[in-house]
Design a protein around this motif. Sequence first.
Motif, PDB file in Angstrom:
ATOM      1  N   GLN A 175       0.812  -1.317   0.088  1.00 33.19           N
ATOM      2  CA  GLN A 175      -0.039   0.061   0.036  1.00 33.19           C
ATOM      3  C   GLN A 175       0.965   1.305  -0.012  1.00 33.19           C
ATOM      4  N   HIS A 176       1.939   1.130   0.853  1.00 37.10           N
ATOM      5  CA  HIS A 176       2.721   2.563   0.820  1.00 37.10           C
ATOM      6  C   HIS A 176       4.066   2.346  -0.027  1.00 37.10           C
ATOM      7  N   GLU A 388       3.789  23.608  -7.214  1.00 37.30           N
ATOM      8  CA  GLU A 388       3.040  22.118  -7.100  1.00 37.30           C
ATOM      9  C   GLU A 388       4.363  21.399  -6.174  1.00 37.30           C
ATOM     10  N   GLY A 414      -3.095  15.476   1.638  1.00 38.68           N
ATOM     11  CA  GLY A 414      -3.683  14.684   0.518  1.00 38.68           C
ATOM     12  C   GLY A 414      -3.103  14.150  -0.388  1.00 38.68           C
ATOM     13  N   GLU A 415      -3.736  13.934  -1.625  1.00 38.49           N
ATOM     14  CA  GLU A 415      -3.257  13.513  -3.147  1.00 38.49           C
ATOM     15  C   GLU A 415      -1.855  13.709  -3.401  1.00 38.49           C
ATOM     16  N   PRO A 416      -1.762  15.270  -3.536  1.00 33.84           N
ATOM     17  CA  PRO A 416      -0.653  15.692  -4.019  1.00 33.84           C
ATOM     18  C   PRO A 416       0.648  15.565  -3.207  1.00 33.84           C
ATOM     19  N   ASP A 418       0.929  12.860  -1.577  1.00 28.80           N
ATOM     20  CA  ASP A 418       1.176  11.184  -1.988  1.00 28.80           C
ATOM     21  C   ASP A 418       2.207  11.022  -3.074  1.00 28.80           C
ATOM     22  N   ARG A 419       1.587  11.884  -4.236  1.00 28.86           N
ATOM     23  CA  ARG A 419       2.495  11.903  -5.578  1.00 28.86           C
ATOM     24  C   ARG A 419       3.792  12.492  -5.260  1.00 28.86           C
ATOM     25  N   ASP A 422       6.190   9.923  -3.638  1.00 26.52           N
ATOM     26  CA  ASP A 422       6.798   9.112  -4.479  1.00 26.52           C
ATOM     27  C   ASP A 422       7.952   9.499  -5.358  1.00 26.52           C
TER      28      ASP A 422
END
Length: 704
Positions: A175-176, A388, A414-416, A418-419, A422
């Motif tokens: 998951q991570h 960004e 949030g999602e940004p 998380d990206r 990566d």
Amino acid sequence: MTDLSGLFDPDRIAVIGATDREGSVGRALLENLATFDGEIVPVNPNRETVLDADCYPSIEAAPNPTAIDLAVVAVPATVAVDVVRQVGEQGIKNVVVITAGFSETDAEGRRRERELAAVAAEYDLDLVGPNSVGVISTATGLNGTFLEGRPPEGSLSLLSQSGAFIAAVIGWATQHNIGFNDVVSLGNETVLDEVDFLYEWDDDPGTDVILAYVEDIDEGRAFIETARDVTASTPVVVIKSGRTEAGAAAAKSHTGSMAGSDDAYDAAFEQAGVIRAEDIQDVFDFGQVLAGQPRPDGDNVAVVTNGGGPGVLTTDAVGDSSLDLAEFGVETRTALDELLPAAADSTNPLDIIGDADLARFEAALDTVLADKGVDGAVVLSVPTALYEFAALAETIGDLQAEHGTPVVACLMGGEPADRAADTLAQYGIPNYFDPSRAVASLETLADYGAVLDRAYEPPAEFEVDRKRASEILAQTDDRDVDYLGVEAMALLDAYGIPTPPGELVESPEAAAAVAERIGGPVVMKIASPEIVHKSDIGGVEVGVPTDAVADTYRTILDRARSHAPETSLLGVRVEGLVDPAESTETIIGAKRDPQFGHLLMFGLGGIFVQIYEDTAFRIAPVSEHEARAMTDEIRAAPMLRGTRGRTPADIDRIVETIQRVSQLLTDFPAITELDINPLVVSPEGVSAIDVRVRVDTADLSPPD
């Protein structure tokens, strides 16, 4: 040293107990091994084919069985030992026994496991298990488990005494996007254990960090020695479950009642250079940062943020850690003043203000990382419309690579985020939502840097009278007791540990004669192996004038008989008074731990030892460096080193005394508990005022 490369990098694998029955372990093994790029050989006497592959009735019947590198055994416990014997007869060295039903069950299971161990020894097998969930090597596509999923490829290797822990880790890691190299479930550790895999992964270029989940370590001394070698080149992070210990009430010494098994593990990990994780989150936080970031040169941390609140939280976390906030140099502050708005303050933590764009963030971080006084940095950002997160992540990664200073990030939101995480992961930079986790990770880097900087030194060897010490300890066997009190003061003398002048006597007249020789007021103590707390029953008198010694002798014995009429009385020890001026009462104690041997304790002593519990622990034997570290770790250390005008105590003599006690314990493993309390320390030296020793008479060796 065992070579386990065939376990993780086989060409041919036999699955004994292979089946296509839905919901079976044998089927799950075959399905998981579908990613393996070598040959799979199914074995089952009840199947001709399994999942469209030829199946063989026995390992002997398989094509070229001697060329099989790994056998995975998943058959009923009643036949598992015979199957492993057949594997050994074919010359197959690597075996994973999935089968349960051994020592974790009942007496029959324990008998079965002894047979398994004998077979493994006969054929010199490298055997994992039994009761294992299997092994994984992502680099070779090997998933020899019956668990769901497989973690991504990476540079962390994990060993676990719990199969359930591995099952949870696989899902969490997937998951991570946490990458692993090798994973092994140790099971019952009949043959291979933690030590074997520590050595294997230390030599493995695919493993950057070793992670471990342990519930118990049977060979404690071997673990310390192995981990000490391994951590000199490969970080080891361990999470240990089970922090409590039953049975402390049976202890007869302060150390015995205060020192739990978890103290032994803490001491062992410290001496071995192992990083201890407090929870599962820590395991992976620490593993990621150790694998991805360089070691810092020091403990000084910079905080760079576009949000004041998160910056304050991070500063608090640094204050709660062993790290320090870096002080920026003059050149750094001048450069920051030029590039930041007037409202910004060029001090650490550095808040570049919420209207910062990417260019300001880049310039500020570049300037901070260039400062020679900055050993590591936490970079925080809350989301804004001015840049960004993905772009900021690339900027952070590029600057970390350019400067070579360890960096961790808190890109919060949030999602940004998380990206962006990566992207950061590609640079080896971990990202956290919670600033305290980021700081803890930097602290772990600094801790491991300290491990790399320290050099191991062997324990000192003092000239002592072992024969005399053995004779004193043998008194327990002679009197059919397991405990010595003040009659063991001579034991300390035999090992060069200073004690007040004195003697154990058996009559009022002898007591008076000893007091006369000592001169001045004396201390008198009842000697009885059955009276642990002498002061509680009036068994100690301090400052007795010479002319009152004989009467005091009779009084002390009367009190003891009144307290316990059946008690064994050996007499009274008469000894000189110790000057209390600028002295501090400390304690040196020990308790024999079943896994690691003697757990040595130093701390604040006297009658309040169990109230303050200001102690430090190590596993004996200890070096001078380790003994000195014990004196540094207690909260009362400033008092020993001189505070508010006090003259510093003789720390060197404390350190030497700790080492001499350590040698005594190493020479006589039969000692199960020991207290020197108090050990009075002063600027002039140390003096052991009282001692208690508990002995396992069955382990006593005769005098040399």
